[in-house]
Design a protein around this motif. Structure first.
Motif, mmCIF file in Angstrom:
data_model
loop_
_atom_site.group_PDB
_atom_site.id
_atom_site.type_symbol
_atom_site.label_atom_id
_atom_site.label_comp_id
_atom_site.label_asym_id
_atom_site.label_seq_id
_atom_site.Cartn_x
_atom_site.Cartn_y
_atom_site.Cartn_z
ATOM 1 N N GLY A 48 39.644 39.822 40.809
ATOM 2 C CA GLY A 48 41.048 39.743 41.190
ATOM 3 C C GLY A 48 41.245 38.977 42.486
ATOM 4 O O GLY A 48 42.191 38.204 42.633
ATOM 5 N N ALA A 49 40.337 39.186 43.425
ATOM 6 C CA ALA A 49 40.423 38.473 44.700
ATOM 7 C C ALA A 49 40.242 36.976 44.509
ATOM 8 O O ALA A 49 40.828 36.170 45.239
ATOM 9 C CB ALA A 49 39.381 39.019 45.667
ATOM 10 N N PRO A 69 32.542 42.786 39.580
ATOM 11 C CA PRO A 69 33.554 43.841 39.689
ATOM 12 C C PRO A 69 34.979 43.283 39.562
ATOM 13 O O PRO A 69 35.278 42.183 40.050
ATOM 14 C CB PRO A 69 33.320 44.417 41.088
ATOM 15 N N ASN A 70 35.853 44.051 38.935
ATOM 16 C CA ASN A 70 37.227 43.603 38.728
ATOM 17 C C ASN A 70 37.942 43.292 40.034
ATOM 18 O O ASN A 70 38.755 42.364 40.100
ATOM 19 C CB ASN A 70 38.008 44.666 37.945
ATOM 20 N N ALA A 71 37.646 44.069 41.076
ATOM 21 C CA ALA A 71 38.294 43.813 42.369
ATOM 22 C C ALA A 71 37.919 42.444 42.910
ATOM 23 O O ALA A 71 38.758 41.727 43.467
ATOM 24 C CB ALA A 71 37.917 44.899 43.363
ATOM 25 N N LEU A 72 36.659 42.055 42.726
ATOM 26 C CA LEU A 72 36.210 40.742 43.180
ATOM 27 C C LEU A 72 36.837 39.642 42.333
ATOM 28 O O LEU A 72 37.287 38.617 42.861
ATOM 29 C CB LEU A 72 34.684 40.668 43.115
ATOM 30 N N LYS A 120 40.026 35.394 35.455
ATOM 31 C CA LYS A 120 39.870 36.339 34.352
ATOM 32 C C LYS A 120 38.445 36.348 33.814
ATOM 33 O O LYS A 120 38.098 37.178 32.977
ATOM 34 C CB LYS A 120 40.828 35.970 33.212
ATOM 35 N N ASP A 177 41.112 35.528 41.773
ATOM 36 C CA ASP A 177 42.174 35.150 40.838
ATOM 37 C C ASP A 177 41.609 34.516 39.572
ATOM 38 O O ASP A 177 42.037 33.436 39.142
ATOM 39 C CB ASP A 177 43.170 34.197 41.510
#
Length: 207
Positions: free
Chosen positions: A21-22, A16-19, A26, A24
């Motif tokens: 992002g957490a 998931p994108n949220a994970l 890509k 850091d």
């Protein structure tokens, strides 16, 4: 060599994108592992960046070391590799697991220490040490006092520079550093470090 025990491993395709992002990162695909030996695992993660199309996105030691792990699969470290595809993530994980079969601490007269020559570092250790990709490194770890005496011996025995110092106490209550130089110099530094640790083990109070 004291064998490294791999406790758990998983590949997460399209996290998931949220994970992401957490963490850091890509990279959409992740490969995770935990083991009972942090420094050997960091070296193995670095090896994976050379063997597969992946990068280390996370690596942290757990407090107090594997002998005090809070759960069966916690161990001493968690490492996470990121890749563009699930296949690349799996290849990176397999490369790290394969490297761990040849990397580990030694019993230096009853004291555990790591004196390992990284002949050509990958992207992970290059960034950690602040050196050029492909540089040789002496990866040196021991208990607190032994590590400082060992680093002293290593830097006096070989033409090497201290690139990164792990001051005591670290999360696992060990300490040490990364030295850089030629491959031959790094090997000489490793030998001197291990010898110093052994001599302390033989007579801890011979100051």
């Amino acid at each position: 060599m004291i064998p490294v025990k791999v406790l758990a491993a998983r590949v997460l395709p399209n996290a998931p994108n949220a994970l992401l992002g957490a963490l850091d990162t890509k990279y959409p695909c992740l490969a995770l592992l935990t083991t009972d030996c942090d420094d050997a695992t960091y070296i193995a993660l670095d090896e994976a960046t050379k063997a597969a199309r992946a990068e280390v996105v996370y690596g942290r030691s757990c407090y107090a070391g594997a002998d005090n792990a809070t759960q069966p699969n916690t161990g001493e470290v968690i490492g996470i590799l990121g890749a563009e595809t699930p296949g690349d993530a799996k290849s990176a994980l397999e490369a790290a697991l394969g490297a761990l079969e040849h990397i580990g601490f030694e019993d230096a007269g009853g004291v555990s220490c790591l004196a390992y020559t990284v002949s050509s570092c990958g992207t992970y250790l290059a960034k950690e040490a602040g050196v050029s990709l492909g540089s040789a490194l002496a990866y040196l770890i021991a208990p607190p006092l032994e590590s400082i005496v060992g680093l002293d011996a290593a830097m006096k025995a070989a033409d090497v520079e201290l690139s990164l110092y792990y001051g005591p106490p670290t999360e696992t209550n060990f300490a040490g550093g990364l030295l850089t130089g030629t491959q031959a110099s790094c090997q000489a530094a490793c030998d001197a470090f291990a010898d110093a640790v052994c001599r302390i083990a033989e007579d801890p109070l011979a100051y």
